[in-house]
Motif scaffolding. Structure first.
Motif, PDB file in Angstrom:
ATOM      1  N   TYR B   3      50.570  11.969   0.625  1.00 45.60           N
ATOM      2  CA  TYR B   3      49.299  12.476   0.362  1.00 45.60           C
ATOM      3  C   TYR B   3      48.961  13.945   1.231  1.00 45.60           C
ATOM      4  O   TYR B   3      47.930  13.999   1.862  1.00 45.60           O
ATOM      5  CB  TYR B   3      48.255  11.541   0.956  1.00 45.60           C
ATOM      6  CG  TYR B   3      47.044  11.376   0.163  1.00 45.60           C
ATOM      7  CD1 TYR B   3      46.639  11.179  -0.934  1.00 45.60           C
ATOM      8  CD2 TYR B   3      45.912  12.165   1.193  1.00 45.60           C
ATOM      9  CE1 TYR B   3      45.551  11.250  -1.384  1.00 45.60           C
ATOM     10  CE2 TYR B   3      44.676  12.117   0.679  1.00 45.60           C
ATOM     11  CZ  TYR B   3      44.411  11.745  -0.712  1.00 45.60           C
ATOM     12  OH  TYR B   3      43.306  11.820  -1.034  1.00 45.60           O
ATOM     13  N   GLN B  24      46.365  15.210  -5.401  1.00 41.73           N
ATOM     14  CA  GLN B  24      46.704  13.697  -5.646  1.00 41.73           C
ATOM     15  C   GLN B  24      45.647  12.889  -6.126  1.00 41.73           C
ATOM     16  O   GLN B  24      45.627  12.046  -6.996  1.00 41.73           O
ATOM     17  CB  GLN B  24      47.332  13.159  -4.280  1.00 41.73           C
ATOM     18  CG  GLN B  24      48.639  13.618  -3.944  1.00 41.73           C
ATOM     19  CD  GLN B  24      48.736  14.753  -3.001  1.00 41.73           C
ATOM     20  OE1 GLN B  24      47.745  15.684  -3.184  1.00 41.73           O
ATOM     21  NE2 GLN B  24      49.486  15.043  -2.199  1.00 41.73           N
ATOM     22  N   ASP B  25      44.352  13.435  -5.502  1.00 44.02           N
ATOM     23  CA  ASP B  25      43.230  12.799  -5.910  1.00 44.02           C
ATOM     24  C   ASP B  25      42.919  12.904  -7.347  1.00 44.02           C
ATOM     25  O   ASP B  25      42.543  11.980  -8.106  1.00 44.02           O
ATOM     26  CB  ASP B  25      41.976  13.200  -5.174  1.00 44.02           C
ATOM     27  CG  ASP B  25      41.731  12.657  -3.887  1.00 44.02           C
ATOM     28  OD1 ASP B  25      42.528  11.615  -3.542  1.00 44.02           O
ATOM     29  OD2 ASP B  25      41.056  13.172  -3.097  1.00 44.02           O
ATOM     30  N   TYR B  27      44.944  13.697  -9.903  1.00 45.66           N
ATOM     31  CA  TYR B  27      45.761  12.802 -10.562  1.00 45.66           C
ATOM     32  C   TYR B  27      45.768  11.340 -10.596  1.00 45.66           C
ATOM     33  O   TYR B  27      45.807  10.436 -11.537  1.00 45.66           O
ATOM     34  CB  TYR B  27      47.480  13.030 -10.173  1.00 45.66           C
ATOM     35  CG  TYR B  27      47.863  14.563 -10.565  1.00 45.66           C
ATOM     36  CD1 TYR B  27      47.313  15.210 -11.637  1.00 45.66           C
ATOM     37  CD2 TYR B  27      48.564  15.364  -9.376  1.00 45.66           C
ATOM     38  CE1 TYR B  27      47.645  16.612 -11.713  1.00 45.66           C
ATOM     39  CE2 TYR B  27      48.916  16.588  -9.721  1.00 45.66           C
ATOM     40  CZ  TYR B  27      48.278  17.068 -10.809  1.00 45.66           C
ATOM     41  OH  TYR B  27      48.895  18.520 -10.933  1.00 45.66           O
ATOM     42  N   GLY B  28      45.172  10.913  -9.230  1.00 42.06           N
ATOM     43  CA  GLY B  28      44.845   9.610  -9.327  1.00 42.06           C
ATOM     44  C   GLY B  28      43.818   9.100 -10.078  1.00 42.06           C
ATOM     45  O   GLY B  28      43.820   8.106 -10.810  1.00 42.06           O
ATOM     46  N   LYS B 348      43.656   6.807   3.165  1.00 47.46           N
ATOM     47  CA  LYS B 348      43.997   8.060   2.652  1.00 47.46           C
ATOM     48  C   LYS B 348      44.387   9.055   4.175  1.00 47.46           C
ATOM     49  O   LYS B 348      45.727   9.501   3.848  1.00 47.46           O
ATOM     50  CB  LYS B 348      43.013   8.787   2.112  1.00 47.46           C
ATOM     51  CG  LYS B 348      42.670   8.313   0.609  1.00 47.46           C
ATOM     52  CD  LYS B 348      42.347   9.225  -0.197  1.00 47.46           C
ATOM     53  CE  LYS B 348      40.651   9.826   0.205  1.00 47.46           C
ATOM     54  NZ  LYS B 348      40.069  10.513  -0.968  1.00 47.46           N
TER      55      LYS B 348
END
Lengths: 445, 358
Positions: B3, B24-25, B27-28, B348
């Motif tokens: 992350y 990352q957020d 895509y998450g 996170k």
């Protein structure tokens, strides 16, 4: 740092736990079973009524399984699901149980609120909904409500018989003119059901109707009974359920309202409702459509085969067999069992479906002789349903509480309700429902 | 390690101001949305739809509405269920009075009607604060429920005071009534909830949201720097009620299909929603979803586990479930008073430096 790690782990763990547990584990049946969900409630403010009823229903099928090996050799499986008398939980229970095994065969939610919720759902899913003495009165009209049955009596019938009792006690219908009748009711769909009928009757007979709503859960009724005290009605009717009944009877006693002028609907006529008020409840009345007590063959058999063999859901209940709500559970069980038996015979199958059971209900006939064969002689009136008439013949009596003997006893004949009053109301209400929901009434020929 | 935003350079302002600036957020959330849109609908059955996903989405929407008011603007409200009732009854009246009306428009109009009613009941917030405001909104709770129960016009003069949702369509797809397929119902709610979340997120990131937070953090200071309390508080009430009203329309129309005022919109519903945002996290959009999931899914999970797997009696498992839920709420609030959303944020941060925490 350690602490945050712990937080992380707990967070993840609880998330995983929730995800894996949500899936309902369908009961794995060994062989074919008749699936009968029981949307009951043994917790919360309505448990005093819910427990005896649920036990009666479960015990009846336990009896059939133990004594007769099921219905025509097929065992019945009662699947309990706790609703707490809450409609949201009721719907959740319905969705969870409707597809178990080969599919649920009948629903009886013992809640008018849940009934209203389920009426469209069962119609879409084609499962009969049997609401004995509760639910939507206008469901009597089978042309509109195809999958809903309400034998042997509706709330409107109960209201008219209560009025008949008043007429008998006062000595004639003309004596009602100028009399005051108060209705103490649970402020929900259930409690509001009889209002239309009582209003129609009050116009016809000239009595004055006062409406006194009591909000859920019904423990706070001081203001209601203060109004009763001020208005001094000649009679008080009650449409209450759960703890509301006990509280109302205690409050009525505390303002010294004469108990023999206090008439409840059948759901306000259980042992649990009057016992807490002790001697003060002496003389309290309620209308009723089943006989009282445990002096029937079925009850003996239940004691021997179900409780004797340790097959009861609630083993501590043995002393209370024969309570009024318990008897209604048995009545409901007997109706469903007979309909399933008929569905099996009519279709020559051991695996009836919801539609077959619905068709069987529409031709269901339980005569007095058949009730006797079932071990329930003189337990209740004959049942005869048809495509158009989903209630059938109705016989209602008045029972009175004897606080000394701690027993109910039936004090009137089983009389017929005033169908001439309710039929036009049923027609109007069911047609309004059909119009609102784009239902074309069936042709029943 | 997983992350780390190292190497993710922002070369223009719009990138910098994105809702999810970290890849990352982004895509998450895309994966989550992809699952919600393309996986769940085709695996869902009546049980999962009606008992799990629909209530989850609808409660999340309503919780989001309350979060705008309580979490972002700091105005405590105990009248949520009443505003849900306004949305439900508005949708019922619209559905029955204008049978041809598309349900999407019904939902939006129910939201608008609730926004007007909500702003009206928000007026006292200009004079009273904190717990006293909570009491004032409690008045809304009791008054509105009493009103819709009393005046027969609201329930179209039905004998019992129940309202039933007739079958209505949204863009030709039936979404209300018993015959509407769960797939349509799910998609309809999902789209509304996703759009509402997107709009709300952008409102709270922008000027209006900052004004709300300024009022929440210190209203006198906010006033001194030029935030008008009247428009700010009332806009919070309006936006909050709009979301709750839409949620109420979905709650009644799509999910329940029938409702009676005292039970479906009782005070315990107001508390349930309030607990959702407290447990989930005040002042976060994510918290509304987590809180709704926590308070709706855990009781069902416990029940299913105890009855189906352990074979306990239904009454016993109900009692145990109440105890367990109470215990869990206390546990989570002790472990993380700022709610589940904060817990996720901590997670996170941990993932960012993992596996070398120092």
């Amino acid at each position: 740092m350690k602490f945050t790690k712990a937080k992380f782990v707990t967070g993840m763990a609880s998330g995983l736990l929730a995800a894996t547990l949500l899936a309902p584990v369908a009961a794995v049946a060994d062989g074919h079973e008749l699936i009968l969900p029981s949307l009951d409630y043994r917790t919360g403010p309505y448990a005093p009524g819910g427990i005896p009823y649920a036990n009666g229903y479960a015990d009846y099928f336990a009896l059939l399984n133990e004594r007769d090996g099921g219905i025509n050799g097929v065992k019945a499986k009662v699947v309990p699901c706790e609703t707490g008398y809450n409609t949201k939980k009721g719907v959740e229970c319905y969705e969870k149980t409707k597809n178990i095994g080969s599919g649920a065969l009948a629903y009886m939610p013992l809640s008018t609120g849940i009934t209203y919720q389920l009426i469209p759902k069962v119609t879409a899913d084609k499962i009969p909904l049997v609401t004995i003495g509760y639910g939507r009165t206008s469901a009597r009209n089978g042309q509109v409500f195809e999958y809903v049955f309400n034998p042997p009596a509706t709330y409107w019938d109960g209201a008219t018989v209560a009025i008949k009792h008043v007429i008998d006690s006062e000595g004639g219908a003309d004596k009602l003119k100028g009399k005051k009748i108060a209705l103490v009711y649970h402020n929900s769909a259930y409690g509001k059901e009889p209002i239309r009928t009582l209003q129609a009757l009050s116009e016809k007979m000239g009595f004055e109707l006062t409406l006194l709503p009591v909000d859920h859960p019904g423990q706070e009724q001081k203001a209601t009974w203060l109004q009763v005290r001020r208005n001094r009605p000649d009679w008080v009717f009650m449409w209450g359920w759960g703890v509301m009944n006990q509280v109302a009877i205690k409050e009525a006693a505390s303002i010294r309202f004469p108990m023999e002028k206090f008439v409840g609907v059948w759901w306000s006529g259980g042992e649990n409702d009057v016992l807490p008020a002790g001697k003060d409840a002496h003389g309290y009345k309620s209308v009723v459509f089943t006989a009282v007590g445990d002096g029937f063959q079925t009850h003996e058999d239940i004691k021997a085969y179900v409780y004797g063999k340790g097959k009861a859901v609630d083993a501590s209940f043995e002393q209370r067999i024969g309570e009024t709500h318990y008897n209604r559970g048995i009545y409901a069980g007997a109706l469903v069992a007979e309909a399933i038996r008929k569905a099996m015979a009519d279709n020559d199958t051991k695996k009836p479906t919801g539609v077959m059971v619905k068709d069987a209900f529409e031709g269901l006939e339980i005569s007095d002789e058949r009730w006797a064969e079932l071990g329930l002689a003189n337990f209740t009136g004959a049942v005869k349903l048809s495509c158009a008439d989903h209630r059938g013949p109705s016989k209602i009596a008045v029972q009175q509480w004897d606080a000394e003997a701690k027993k109910w006893s039936i004090i009137s004949d089983f009389v017929e309700p005033m169908d001439d009053v309710t039929t036009p109301l049923i027609k109007a209400d069911s047609e309004a429902y059909a119009k609102e929901n784009n239902i074309t009434p069936r042709d029943c020929k | 390690m997983f992350y780390r935003e190292t190497g993710q350079f922002k070369t223009n302002y719009s990138d910098d101001r994105a809702i999810f600036p970290i890849a990352q957020d982004r895509y998450g959330i895309m994966i989550l949305l992809a699952i919600a849109f393309f996986v769940i609908p085709f695996t869902v059955d009546d049980y999962w739809g009606n008992a799990i996903f629909l209530p989850l989405l609808i409660y999340a929407l309503i919780a989001m509405g309350l979060n705008v008011l309580v979490g972002y603007c700091g105005q405590i409200s105990l009248g949520t269920a009443a505003f849900m009732a306004v949305g439900s009854y508005a949708s019922f009246k619209l559905m029955t009075s204008f049978p041809g009306l598309d349900f999407t428009i019904v939902v939006l109009m129910s939201g608008l009607i609730t926004a007007v009613v909500g702003s009206l009941f928000g007026l006292p917030s200009l004079r009273i604060k904190g717990f006293y405001l909570a009491v004032a909104t409690l008045a809304a709770q009791f008054f509105i429920i009493w009103l819709v129960n009393k005046v027969e016009w609201f329930y179209n003069y039905s004998a019992t005071g129940q309202i039933n949702a007739p079958e209505r369509t949204a863009l030709m797809f039936p979404v209300t009534g018993p015959n509407a397929p769960i797939l349509y119902k799910y998609f309809f709610c999902l789209i509304i909830v996703v759009l509402a979340a997107l709009v709300t997120k952008n409102i709270v990131r922008g000027r209006i949201g900052r004004q709300w937070m300024a009022i929440r953090d210190m209203d006198i200071a906010a006033e001194l720097i030029g935030v008008r309390p009247l428009t700010t508080k009332l806009s919070a009430f309006a936006v909050s009620s709009f979301l709750i009203g839409m949620g109420g329309a979905l709650y009644f129309g799509v999910w329940l299909g029938a409702a009676e005022p005292t039970e479906a919109f009782g005070i315990d519903q107001s508390f349930l929603i309030l607990f959702m945002i407290i447990v989930g996290g005040l002042g976060t959009i994510l918290g509304s979803f987590l809180g709704a999931a926590f308070l709706w899914l855990f009781p069902i999970a416990f029940k299913n586990f105890m009855v189906d797997s352990l074979g306990l009696s239904t009454a016993m498992s109900e009692h145990l479930q109440i105890i367990l839920m109470g215990g869990l709420i206390i546990f989570f609030l002790i472990v993380e008073p700022h709610g589940l959303a904060r817990l996720w944020q901590i997670t996170k941060e941990k993932l960012r430096i993992w596996p070398f925490p120092h």
